[in-house]
Design an enzyme around this catalytic site. Structure first.
Site, mmCIF file in Angstrom:
data_model
loop_
_atom_site.group_PDB
_atom_site.id
_atom_site.type_symbol
_atom_site.label_atom_id
_atom_site.label_comp_id
_atom_site.label_asym_id
_atom_site.label_seq_id
_atom_site.Cartn_x
_atom_site.Cartn_y
_atom_site.Cartn_z
ATOM 1 N N CYS A 20 -11.006 -28.419 -20.759
ATOM 2 C CA CYS A 20 -11.700 -29.047 -20.172
ATOM 3 C C CYS A 20 -11.106 -30.040 -21.229
ATOM 4 O O CYS A 20 -10.320 -30.458 -22.411
ATOM 5 C CB CYS A 20 -12.580 -29.338 -20.063
ATOM 6 S SG CYS A 20 -13.792 -31.050 -19.415
ATOM 7 N N CYS A 23 -13.224 -32.998 -21.753
ATOM 8 C CA CYS A 23 -14.599 -33.713 -23.197
ATOM 9 C C CYS A 23 -13.944 -32.504 -23.831
ATOM 10 O O CYS A 23 -14.382 -32.411 -25.540
ATOM 11 C CB CYS A 23 -15.160 -33.484 -23.448
ATOM 12 S SG CYS A 23 -16.159 -31.871 -22.716
ATOM 13 N N CYS A 66 6.779 18.864 6.860
ATOM 14 C CA CYS A 66 7.192 18.196 5.666
ATOM 15 C C CYS A 66 8.503 18.417 4.638
ATOM 16 O O CYS A 66 9.028 19.722 5.014
ATOM 17 C CB CYS A 66 6.387 19.473 4.428
ATOM 18 S SG CYS A 66 6.368 18.588 3.092
ATOM 19 N N CYS A 69 7.967 21.386 1.546
ATOM 20 C CA CYS A 69 8.381 22.536 1.235
ATOM 21 C C CYS A 69 8.893 23.009 2.441
ATOM 22 O O CYS A 69 9.192 24.194 2.600
ATOM 23 C CB CYS A 69 6.466 23.132 0.692
ATOM 24 S SG CYS A 69 5.539 22.627 2.257
ATOM 25 N N ASP A 85 0.632 -7.886 11.512
ATOM 26 C CA ASP A 85 2.049 -8.381 12.220
ATOM 27 C C ASP A 85 2.300 -6.778 12.283
ATOM 28 O O ASP A 85 3.256 -6.299 12.686
ATOM 29 C CB ASP A 85 2.987 -8.808 11.399
ATOM 30 C CG ASP A 85 2.914 -10.112 10.628
ATOM 31 O OD1 ASP A 85 1.740 -10.628 11.381
ATOM 32 O OD2 ASP A 85 2.930 -10.533 9.699
ATOM 33 N N GLU A 86 1.874 -6.202 11.154
ATOM 34 C CA GLU A 86 1.598 -4.633 11.574
ATOM 35 C C GLU A 86 0.881 -4.001 11.878
ATOM 36 O O GLU A 86 -0.287 -4.328 12.239
ATOM 37 C CB GLU A 86 1.853 -4.242 9.663
ATOM 38 C CG GLU A 86 2.545 -4.589 8.934
ATOM 39 C CD GLU A 86 1.990 -3.930 7.220
ATOM 40 O OE1 GLU A 86 2.577 -2.953 7.207
ATOM 41 O OE2 GLU A 86 1.983 -4.922 6.172
ATOM 42 N N CYS A 94 1.061 16.960 4.183
ATOM 43 C CA CYS A 94 1.013 19.224 4.473
ATOM 44 C C CYS A 94 -0.014 19.890 4.199
ATOM 45 O O CYS A 94 -0.668 19.404 2.875
ATOM 46 C CB CYS A 94 2.459 18.878 3.150
ATOM 47 S SG CYS A 94 2.932 21.130 3.592
ATOM 48 N N CYS A 97 1.784 22.500 0.990
ATOM 49 C CA CYS A 97 1.324 21.561 -0.404
ATOM 50 C C CYS A 97 1.207 20.784 -0.963
ATOM 51 O O CYS A 97 1.017 20.780 -2.119
ATOM 52 C CB CYS A 97 3.207 21.040 -1.232
ATOM 53 S SG CYS A 97 4.183 20.038 -0.260
#
Ligand code: ZN
Ligand code: ZN
Length: 105
Positions: A20, A23, A66, A69, A85-86, A94, A97
């Protein structure tokens, strides 16, 4: 924002404490005030990638290759991102794996 419990003035961070200016009262910084932002970021990142084995039975499957693999089938789910926005992102896992990735449209 931290306020001085003695005089009510806004306190400023100083090292590991808040001080502070009015004080001279100092208060130790709580872990919450330091890492609040950091924690929410971590939780978000975790959520977005991992498909837990608990709910895997209920997930739909799709024909997709995938990259790890070469398997041609993966579980998928949609996740609505928080940002307006997205668009929705499809997360794939997978069936063979367990490799997890996200798909961009
Ligand atoms: Zn004060
Ligand atoms: Zn795979």
């Amino acid at each position: 924002m931290e306020f001085c419990p003695k005089c009510g003035t806004v306190m400023f961070p100083k090292g590991d404490c808040f001080e502070c200016k009015n004080c001279g009262y100092t208060k130790e910084m709580t872990k919450e005030s330091v890492s609040q932002y950091e924690v929410s970021e971590k939780v978000d990142a975790k959520e977005s990638v991992i498909v837990t084995s608990d709910n895997i039975q209920t997930l739909p499957k799709t024909k997709v290759k995938c990259s790890k693999c070469g398997n041609n089938e993966a579980y998928w789910r949609l996740r609505q991102t928080r940002s307006a926005d997205e668009s929705e992102t499809r997360f794939l896992r997978c069936t063979k794996c367990g490799h997890t990735w996200r798909e961009y449209d």
